[in-house]
Design an enzyme around this catalytic site. Structure first.
Site, PDB file in Angstrom:
ATOM      1  N   ASP A 112       2.817  -7.312 -38.624  1.00  0.00           N
ATOM      2  CA  ASP A 112       3.698  -6.757 -37.601  1.00  0.00           C
ATOM      3  C   ASP A 112       3.499  -5.251 -37.438  1.00  0.00           C
ATOM      4  O   ASP A 112       3.337  -4.742 -36.347  1.00  0.00           O
ATOM      5  CB  ASP A 112       5.174  -7.082 -37.879  1.00  0.00           C
ATOM      6  CG  ASP A 112       5.656  -6.681 -39.267  1.00  0.00           C
ATOM      7  OD1 ASP A 112       4.882  -6.084 -40.044  1.00  0.00           O
ATOM      8  OD2 ASP A 112       6.818  -6.989 -39.583  1.00  0.00           O
ATOM      9  N   ASP A 115       2.246   0.781 -41.686  1.00  0.00           N
ATOM     10  CA  ASP A 115       2.684   2.180 -41.747  1.00  0.00           C
ATOM     11  C   ASP A 115       1.997   2.871 -42.923  1.00  0.00           C
ATOM     12  O   ASP A 115       0.855   3.264 -42.819  1.00  0.00           O
ATOM     13  CB  ASP A 115       4.209   2.315 -41.751  1.00  0.00           C
ATOM     14  CG  ASP A 115       4.912   1.360 -42.702  1.00  0.00           C
ATOM     15  OD1 ASP A 115       4.312   0.913 -43.688  1.00  0.00           O
ATOM     16  OD2 ASP A 115       6.092   1.061 -42.456  1.00  0.00           O
ATOM     17  N   ASP A 174      12.671  -6.224 -38.488  1.00  0.00           N
ATOM     18  CA  ASP A 174      14.118  -6.266 -38.727  1.00  0.00           C
ATOM     19  C   ASP A 174      14.597  -5.029 -39.462  1.00  0.00           C
ATOM     20  O   ASP A 174      13.807  -4.243 -39.987  1.00  0.00           O
ATOM     21  CB  ASP A 174      14.473  -7.512 -39.552  1.00  0.00           C
ATOM     22  CG  ASP A 174      14.011  -7.393 -40.989  1.00  0.00           C
ATOM     23  OD1 ASP A 174      14.859  -7.171 -41.863  1.00  0.00           O
ATOM     24  OD2 ASP A 174      12.797  -7.506 -41.247  1.00  0.00           O
TER      25      ASP A 174
END
Length: 191
Positions: A112, A115, A174
């Site tokens: 997803d 980072d 989320d």
């Protein structure tokens, strides 16, 4: 933790659903360009990448004969109840059929967001590599390049969507298990 336990906040849409769809289609096109026979495996890192992987698979199926396209999934935990990575990610749910979906196959690992890169570098890549893929690259819906840790600077991140600088929710992402649903990506703004 319940919703009422979250700090006061609101969401600001940053990437609308139409733009996400276009990015998914572009990324699928890049994958198809590199693997026109679609003889590859899409391996999804659960739970956040599930909508992105589904979209990639649908786009790829429309682009070519997907009879050789394999899929599998596994779940990694790196955040738990926290807002930041624990730096100690671990596999919670293993792959279903690594001997069929990974061994000697070209693998696209679907994530997803990449980072800092700890989850990929410390857990997901070593986990996949133990099953001896022919090749391994990462497709990520979003990136946070400015946060990438130097130890993860050599990740095989080949396909990626937008680079962002905010805490994102929606489209599988989320915040303490809230806001995962929805087709747009939004920013959490704490009051």
């Amino acid at each position: 933790m319940g919703f009422k336990d979250l700090p006061a906040h609101h969401l600001e849409e940053q990437i609308p659903a139409k733009r996400i769809y276009q990015e998914d289609e572009r990324i699928a096109g890049e994958i198809f360009r590199d693997f026109p026979s679609l003889d590859l495996s899409l391996i999804t890192v659960l739970r956040g990448a599930k909508p992105f992987a589904k979209a990639l698979k649908n786009h790829l199926s429309r682009m070519g004969n997907s009879k050789n396209l394999q899929t599998d999934k596994f779940r990694v935990e790196s955040y738990g109840e926290k807002d930041v990575s624990s730096h100690d990610p671990r596999v919670l749910i293993p792959l279903s059929h690594p001997e069929r979906t990974i061994y000697k196959k070209d693998v696209v690992l679907v994530e997803d967001i990449v980072d800092k890169g700890y989850t990929m570098f410390l857990c997901a890549l070593p986990y996949i590599l133990q099953y001896e893929p022919n090749s391994l690259v990462i497709a990520s819906m979003l990136t946070k390049n400015s946060q990438r840790d130097p130890i993860a600077s050599n990740l095989p991140l080949k396909y990626f969507g937008q680079d962002i600088e905010f805490f994102a929710v929606g489209r599988g992402l989320d915040w303490k298990e809230f806001y995962r649903k929805g087709d747009a990506v939004s920013k959490v703004v704490i009051h």
